[in-house]
Design a protein around this motif. Structure first.
Motif, PDB file in Angstrom:
ATOM      1  N   THR A  28      32.609  -6.184  -9.153  1.00 39.75           N
ATOM      2  CA  THR A  28      31.999  -7.212  -8.323  1.00 39.75           C
ATOM      3  C   THR A  28      32.654  -8.549  -8.636  1.00 39.75           C
ATOM      4  O   THR A  28      32.487  -9.096  -9.734  1.00 39.75           O
ATOM      5  CB  THR A  28      30.491  -7.286  -8.566  1.00 39.75           C
ATOM      6  OG1 THR A  28      29.897  -6.028  -8.236  1.00 39.75           O
ATOM      7  CG2 THR A  28      29.861  -8.373  -7.703  1.00 39.75           C
ATOM      8  N   GLY A  30      32.039 -11.487  -7.711  1.00 39.22           N
ATOM      9  CA  GLY A  30      31.151 -12.622  -7.887  1.00 39.22           C
ATOM     10  C   GLY A  30      30.834 -12.990  -9.325  1.00 39.22           C
ATOM     11  O   GLY A  30      30.339 -14.096  -9.578  1.00 39.22           O
ATOM     12  N   SER A  31      31.105 -12.106 -10.267  1.00 39.40           N
ATOM     13  CA  SER A  31      30.863 -12.396 -11.680  1.00 39.40           C
ATOM     14  C   SER A  31      32.038 -13.087 -12.364  1.00 39.40           C
ATOM     15  O   SER A  31      31.948 -13.411 -13.549  1.00 39.40           O
ATOM     16  CB  SER A  31      30.542 -11.102 -12.433  1.00 39.40           C
ATOM     17  OG  SER A  31      29.362 -10.502 -11.929  1.00 39.40           O
ATOM     18  N   TYR A  32      33.136 -13.323 -11.626  1.00 34.88           N
ATOM     19  CA  TYR A  32      34.384 -13.742 -12.233  1.00 34.88           C
ATOM     20  C   TYR A  32      34.938 -15.012 -11.609  1.00 34.88           C
ATOM     21  O   TYR A  32      34.808 -15.243 -10.400  1.00 34.88           O
ATOM     22  CB  TYR A  32      35.438 -12.637 -12.084  1.00 34.88           C
ATOM     23  CG  TYR A  32      35.076 -11.374 -12.819  1.00 34.88           C
ATOM     24  CD1 TYR A  32      35.531 -11.157 -14.109  1.00 34.88           C
ATOM     25  CD2 TYR A  32      34.277 -10.415 -12.225  1.00 34.88           C
ATOM     26  CE1 TYR A  32      35.193 -10.001 -14.795  1.00 34.88           C
ATOM     27  CE2 TYR A  32      33.929  -9.259 -12.901  1.00 34.88           C
ATOM     28  CZ  TYR A  32      34.398  -9.058 -14.190  1.00 34.88           C
ATOM     29  OH  TYR A  32      34.066  -7.913 -14.860  1.00 34.88           O
ATOM     30  N   SER A  53      33.111 -18.601 -10.731  1.00 35.95           N
ATOM     31  CA  SER A  53      32.333 -17.517 -10.137  1.00 35.95           C
ATOM     32  C   SER A  53      31.291 -18.017  -9.155  1.00 35.95           C
ATOM     33  O   SER A  53      30.913 -17.283  -8.240  1.00 35.95           O
ATOM     34  CB  SER A  53      31.664 -16.684 -11.230  1.00 35.95           C
ATOM     35  OG  SER A  53      30.738 -17.458 -11.971  1.00 35.95           O
ATOM     36  N   ARG A  54      30.822 -19.251  -9.313  1.00 32.76           N
ATOM     37  CA  ARG A  54      29.819 -19.810  -8.406  1.00 32.76           C
ATOM     38  C   ARG A  54      30.422 -20.507  -7.198  1.00 32.76           C
ATOM     39  O   ARG A  54      29.673 -21.022  -6.360  1.00 32.76           O
ATOM     40  CB  ARG A  54      28.905 -20.774  -9.171  1.00 32.76           C
ATOM     41  CG  ARG A  54      28.058 -20.078 -10.219  1.00 32.76           C
ATOM     42  CD  ARG A  54      27.049 -21.020 -10.830  1.00 32.76           C
ATOM     43  NE  ARG A  54      26.203 -20.338 -11.804  1.00 32.76           N
ATOM     44  CZ  ARG A  54      25.211 -20.907 -12.459  1.00 32.76           C
ATOM     45  NH1 ARG A  54      24.925 -22.191 -12.247  1.00 32.76           N
ATOM     46  NH2 ARG A  54      24.504 -20.207 -13.325  1.00 32.76           N
ATOM     47  N   ASN A  74      32.216 -14.057  -1.861  1.00 32.69           N
ATOM     48  CA  ASN A  74      31.749 -12.999  -2.752  1.00 32.69           C
ATOM     49  C   ASN A  74      31.163 -11.813  -1.992  1.00 32.69           C
ATOM     50  O   ASN A  74      31.238 -10.676  -2.458  1.00 32.69           O
ATOM     51  CB  ASN A  74      30.728 -13.557  -3.743  1.00 32.69           C
ATOM     52  CG  ASN A  74      31.363 -14.448  -4.782  1.00 32.69           C
ATOM     53  OD1 ASN A  74      32.576 -14.410  -4.998  1.00 32.69           O
ATOM     54  ND2 ASN A  74      30.549 -15.258  -5.441  1.00 32.69           N
ATOM     55  N   ASN A  77      33.963  -9.728  -1.370  1.00 31.60           N
ATOM     56  CA  ASN A  77      34.697  -9.386  -2.583  1.00 31.60           C
ATOM     57  C   ASN A  77      36.166  -9.817  -2.483  1.00 31.60           C
ATOM     58  O   ASN A  77      37.071  -9.114  -2.933  1.00 31.60           O
ATOM     59  CB  ASN A  77      34.606  -7.889  -2.882  1.00 31.60           C
ATOM     60  CG  ASN A  77      34.232  -7.591  -4.324  1.00 31.60           C
ATOM     61  OD1 ASN A  77      33.546  -8.378  -4.979  1.00 31.60           O
ATOM     62  ND2 ASN A  77      34.678  -6.447  -4.821  1.00 31.60           N
ATOM     63  N   THR A  98      41.640 -12.596 -12.666  1.00 32.06           N
ATOM     64  CA  THR A  98      40.235 -12.895 -12.926  1.00 32.06           C
ATOM     65  C   THR A  98      39.942 -12.977 -14.416  1.00 32.06           C
ATOM     66  O   THR A  98      40.611 -12.356 -15.246  1.00 32.06           O
ATOM     67  CB  THR A  98      39.305 -11.846 -12.306  1.00 32.06           C
ATOM     68  OG1 THR A  98      39.509 -10.576 -12.935  1.00 32.06           O
ATOM     69  CG2 THR A  98      39.528 -11.725 -10.804  1.00 32.06           C
ATOM     70  N   LEU A 100      36.005 -13.856 -16.828  1.00 30.41           N
ATOM     71  CA  LEU A 100      34.567 -14.024 -16.661  1.00 30.41           C
ATOM     72  C   LEU A 100      34.188 -15.472 -16.395  1.00 30.41           C
ATOM     73  O   LEU A 100      34.593 -16.381 -17.124  1.00 30.41           O
ATOM     74  CB  LEU A 100      33.828 -13.500 -17.891  1.00 30.41           C
ATOM     75  CG  LEU A 100      33.730 -11.975 -18.007  1.00 30.41           C
ATOM     76  CD1 LEU A 100      33.168 -11.590 -19.361  1.00 30.41           C
ATOM     77  CD2 LEU A 100      32.861 -11.409 -16.887  1.00 30.41           C
ATOM     78  N   ARG A 101      33.481 -15.693 -15.360  1.00 26.39           N
ATOM     79  CA  ARG A 101      32.703 -16.871 -14.980  1.00 26.39           C
ATOM     80  C   ARG A 101      33.493 -18.152 -14.779  1.00 26.39           C
ATOM     81  O   ARG A 101      33.539 -18.671 -13.663  1.00 26.39           O
ATOM     82  CB  ARG A 101      31.558 -17.112 -15.989  1.00 26.39           C
ATOM     83  CG  ARG A 101      30.539 -18.095 -15.481  1.00 26.39           C
ATOM     84  CD  ARG A 101      29.307 -18.131 -16.361  1.00 26.39           C
ATOM     85  NE  ARG A 101      28.304 -19.050 -15.845  1.00 26.39           N
ATOM     86  CZ  ARG A 101      27.171 -19.331 -16.445  1.00 26.39           C
ATOM     87  NH1 ARG A 101      26.871 -18.751 -17.605  1.00 26.39           N
ATOM     88  NH2 ARG A 101      26.327 -20.182 -15.893  1.00 26.39           N
TER      89      ARG A 101
END
Length: 123
Positions: A28, A30-32, A53-54, A74, A77, A98, A100-101
């Motif tokens: 997913t 959206g987490s990255y 990620s946001r 997101n 994807n 990518t 994380l976050r």
């Protein structure tokens, strides 16, 4: 299983535009955070842009400010790099990656990479 696939590269004249896409599968997106990098022949790998990620833009290298725009969807994807007013010095293989976050400028912090797409800007 975890895969990023870039698309949208090609040959354009100076002043033209391209929109690169980065489609994720197996995870997913959206987490990255998503970074765009490029590497030209004989040149070092260069960070171009990154979005968290946001969805907020976190970074543009000075040479592309005002010309390139990073975005993400997101729900699809997928991430994008809109490139306008292209210059010959933008010629490179462009990669998405990518982590994380949050965005980081150090490419070593990005753990997943696509195969790259060639962008050539020439008359």
């Amino acid at each position: 299983q975890v895969q990023l696939v870039e698309s949208g590269g090609g040959l354009v004249q100076p002043g033209g535009s391209l929109r690169l896409s980065c489609a994720a599968s197996g995870f997913t997106l959206g987490s990255y955070a998503i970074g765009w990098f490029r590497q030209a022949p004989g040149k070092e790998r260069e960070g171009v842009s990154c979005v968290s990620s946001r969805g907020g833009t976190e970074y543009y290298v000075d040479s592309v400010k005002g010309r390139f725009t990073i975005s993400r969807d997101n729900a699809k994807n997928t991430a994008y790099l809109q490139m306008n007013s292209l210059k010959p010095e933008d010629t490179a293989v462009y990669y998405c990656a990518t982590r994380l976050r949050w965005c980081e400028s150090n490419a070593d912090q990005y753990k997943n990479w696509g195969q790259g797409t060639q962008v050539t800007v020439s008359s």
